[in-house]
Design an enzyme around this catalytic site. Structure first.
Site, mmCIF file in Angstrom:
data_model
loop_
_atom_site.group_PDB
_atom_site.id
_atom_site.type_symbol
_atom_site.label_atom_id
_atom_site.label_comp_id
_atom_site.label_asym_id
_atom_site.label_seq_id
_atom_site.Cartn_x
_atom_site.Cartn_y
_atom_site.Cartn_z
ATOM 1 N N SER A 148 40.300 47.057 43.932
ATOM 2 C CA SER A 148 40.370 45.616 43.659
ATOM 3 C C SER A 148 41.668 45.079 44.236
ATOM 4 O O SER A 148 42.637 45.830 44.398
ATOM 5 C CB SER A 148 40.383 45.373 42.145
ATOM 6 O OG SER A 148 40.711 44.035 41.859
ATOM 7 N N TYR A 163 43.443 47.341 33.696
ATOM 8 C CA TYR A 163 42.597 47.174 34.890
ATOM 9 C C TYR A 163 43.447 47.338 36.156
ATOM 10 O O TYR A 163 43.088 48.098 37.062
ATOM 11 C CB TYR A 163 41.941 45.792 34.849
ATOM 12 C CG TYR A 163 40.975 45.542 35.991
ATOM 13 C CD1 TYR A 163 39.669 46.010 35.928
ATOM 14 C CD2 TYR A 163 41.365 44.837 37.133
ATOM 15 C CE1 TYR A 163 38.773 45.780 36.973
ATOM 16 C CE2 TYR A 163 40.487 44.601 38.174
ATOM 17 C CZ TYR A 163 39.189 45.068 38.089
ATOM 18 O OH TYR A 163 38.306 44.848 39.118
ATOM 19 N N LYS A 167 43.015 50.365 38.950
ATOM 20 C CA LYS A 167 42.610 50.113 40.341
ATOM 21 C C LYS A 167 43.673 50.604 41.332
ATOM 22 O O LYS A 167 43.342 51.067 42.427
ATOM 23 C CB LYS A 167 42.320 48.617 40.534
ATOM 24 C CG LYS A 167 41.085 48.138 39.757
ATOM 25 C CD LYS A 167 39.813 48.862 40.188
ATOM 26 C CE LYS A 167 38.565 48.283 39.552
ATOM 27 N NZ LYS A 167 37.331 48.919 40.037
HETATM 28 P P1 NDP Z 1 29.327 44.079 36.804
HETATM 29 O O1 NDP Z 1 29.850 44.155 35.415
HETATM 30 O O2 NDP Z 1 28.540 42.891 37.210
HETATM 31 O O3 NDP Z 1 28.440 45.378 37.104
HETATM 32 C C1 NDP Z 1 28.920 46.640 36.800
HETATM 33 C C2 NDP Z 1 27.758 47.577 36.569
HETATM 34 O O4 NDP Z 1 28.337 48.861 36.258
HETATM 35 C C3 NDP Z 1 26.887 47.181 35.371
HETATM 36 O O5 NDP Z 1 25.516 47.329 35.681
HETATM 37 C C4 NDP Z 1 27.327 48.153 34.296
HETATM 38 O O6 NDP Z 1 26.318 48.494 33.358
HETATM 39 C C5 NDP Z 1 27.700 49.382 35.117
HETATM 40 N N1 NDP Z 1 28.602 50.267 34.379
HETATM 41 C C6 NDP Z 1 29.613 49.937 33.549
HETATM 42 N N2 NDP Z 1 30.163 51.026 33.024
HETATM 43 C C7 NDP Z 1 29.498 52.085 33.535
HETATM 44 C C8 NDP Z 1 29.586 53.485 33.359
HETATM 45 N N3 NDP Z 1 30.491 54.037 32.526
HETATM 46 N N4 NDP Z 1 28.739 54.289 34.039
HETATM 47 C C9 NDP Z 1 27.787 53.759 34.860
HETATM 48 N N5 NDP Z 1 27.646 52.436 35.051
HETATM 49 C C10 NDP Z 1 28.485 51.607 34.400
HETATM 50 O O7 NDP Z 1 30.599 44.313 37.752
HETATM 51 P P2 NDP Z 1 30.958 43.725 39.226
HETATM 52 O O8 NDP Z 1 29.786 43.813 40.083
HETATM 53 O O9 NDP Z 1 31.665 42.444 39.046
HETATM 54 O O10 NDP Z 1 32.047 44.795 39.675
HETATM 55 C C11 NDP Z 1 31.716 46.004 40.336
HETATM 56 C C12 NDP Z 1 33.014 46.703 40.713
HETATM 57 O O11 NDP Z 1 33.803 45.819 41.505
HETATM 58 C C13 NDP Z 1 33.892 47.090 39.524
HETATM 59 O O12 NDP Z 1 34.526 48.302 39.791
HETATM 60 C C14 NDP Z 1 34.905 45.956 39.473
HETATM 61 O O13 NDP Z 1 36.099 46.334 38.848
HETATM 62 C C15 NDP Z 1 35.100 45.690 40.945
HETATM 63 N N6 NDP Z 1 35.626 44.387 41.273
HETATM 64 C C16 NDP Z 1 34.981 43.250 40.855
HETATM 65 C C17 NDP Z 1 35.488 42.013 41.186
HETATM 66 C C18 NDP Z 1 34.812 40.744 40.764
HETATM 67 O O14 NDP Z 1 35.456 39.686 40.872
HETATM 68 N N7 NDP Z 1 33.569 40.760 40.327
HETATM 69 C C19 NDP Z 1 36.727 41.882 41.980
HETATM 70 C C20 NDP Z 1 37.303 43.140 42.387
HETATM 71 C C21 NDP Z 1 36.762 44.331 42.028
HETATM 72 P P3 NDP Z 1 26.284 47.759 31.916
HETATM 73 O O15 NDP Z 1 25.600 46.459 32.171
HETATM 74 O O16 NDP Z 1 25.491 48.698 31.049
HETATM 75 O O17 NDP Z 1 27.711 47.607 31.476
#
Ligand code: NDP
Length: 258
Positions: A148, A163, A167
């Site tokens: 991130s 967080y 990261k």
């Molecule tokens: P979302 O919360 O929309 O999606 C994350 C997905 O990961 C969900 O389906 C969630 O399932 C699943 N998940 C959570 N915990 C686990 C686990 N322990 N094992 C398996 N699956 C899991 O996140 P984003 O799409 O926004 O983010 C994706 C990645 O990008 C993350 O690493 C985030 O930190 C990073 N990121 C996001 C940014 C943003 O602005 N959106 C910016 C920079 C980085 P469930 O619904 O069950 O929780």
């Protein structure tokens, strides 16, 4: 082979953790559009299945859903077995699952701290380690970790020290694995997105005032779109990036420039 051909992922087998929705969904779609069969790995099995069906229909590729919690080694090992059973090999591992928690540092419980570190950093390690073992045995592969821009800057106004620390750890882990596995033909890179307007973020009334602040802080005055991360994912997954390993790619609309 020309560059456009090198960007294709035909015959590649991939998995994306956290692929059921958000950024992971868009990355899965991109890898499939480029020709790969992809496993969506997620805790949320029912959304993972729906997403897999949608992407399979749209791309004609084999897309499967595998339930796993990336913080649990047994789940990760079982997930790798399932992917190997379905696809026979793993060329691309996208370690993307992650969560954010906004809590002031002085109020953060150890439980809160551990939750974020376990998913965002330990989860990436467990997943990359398990995929790396397979890739070493089969002669190579590409691992991509979602870090991130928070690895590089401290976001404001929300307090999110766990967080940010997790990261930053992902980036140094990525570099460490890249060096250890360089001669084993396993490449390891990370992407560092800026604020990305996933459905979850855009539809959250709680985040609305924050989104306005983030847009005002950003040189482009907008959030990124999930699909704006697709090209880097395809590039890093395939043979076009053969000399690219140990690198972190910022896709943040110049947010970290100021
Ligand atoms: P979302 O919360 O929309 O999606 C994350 C997905 O990961 C969900 O389906 C969630 O399932 C699943 N998940 C959570 N915990 C686990 C686990 N322990 N094992 C398996 N699956 C899991 O996140 P984003 O799409 O926004 O983010 C994706 C990645 O990008 C993350 O690493 C985030 O930190 C990073 N990121 C996001 C940014 C943003 O602005 N959106 C910016 C920079 C980085 P469930 O619904 O069950 O929780």
């Amino acid at each position: 082979m020309g560059i456009i051909e090198k960007l294709r992922l035909d015959n590649k087998k991939a998995f994306v953790t956290g692929g059921a929705r958000g950024i992971g969904y868009n990355i899965t779609l991109a890898l499939a559009e480029a020709g790969a069969d992809v496993a969506i790995v997620d805790m949320d099995e029912s959304t993972a299945k729906t997403s897999a069906e949608e992407i399979a229909k749209q791309t004609g590729k084999k897309i499967i859903a595998v339930k796993a919690d990336v913080t649990k080694k047994a789940d990760v090992d079982a997930m790798i077995d399932s992917v190997l059973k379905a696809f026979g090999r793993i060329d691309v591992a996208f370690c993307n699952a992650g969560i954010a928690l906004n809590v002031p540092a002085e109020e953060m419980t150890l439980e809160d701290w551990n939750k974020v570190i376990n998913i965002n950093l330990t989860g990436v390690f467990l997943t990359a380690q398990a995929a790396g073992k397979v890739m070493i045995k089969q002669g190579g592969g590409s691992i991509i970790n979602t870090a991130s821009m928070s690895a590089h800057i401290v976001n404001v106004p929300q307090p999110q020290c766990s967080y940010n620390a997790s990261k930053a750890g992902v980036i140094q882990l990525t570099k460490s694995l890249a060096v250890e596995w360089a001669l084993k033909n396993v490449r390891v890179n990370s992407i560092s997105p800026g604020y990305i307007g996933t459905d979850l973020i855009m539809n959250s009334p709680l985040l609305k005032p924050l989104i306005e602040k983030w847009c005002a802080q950003s040189p482009l005055h907008r959030l990124g779109k999930p699909e704006e991360l697709q090209a880097i994912a395809v590039y890093l997954a395939g043979d076009a990036s053969a000399f690219t390993t140990g690198s972190d790619f910022g896709i943040d609309g110049a947010f970290t420039c100021i």
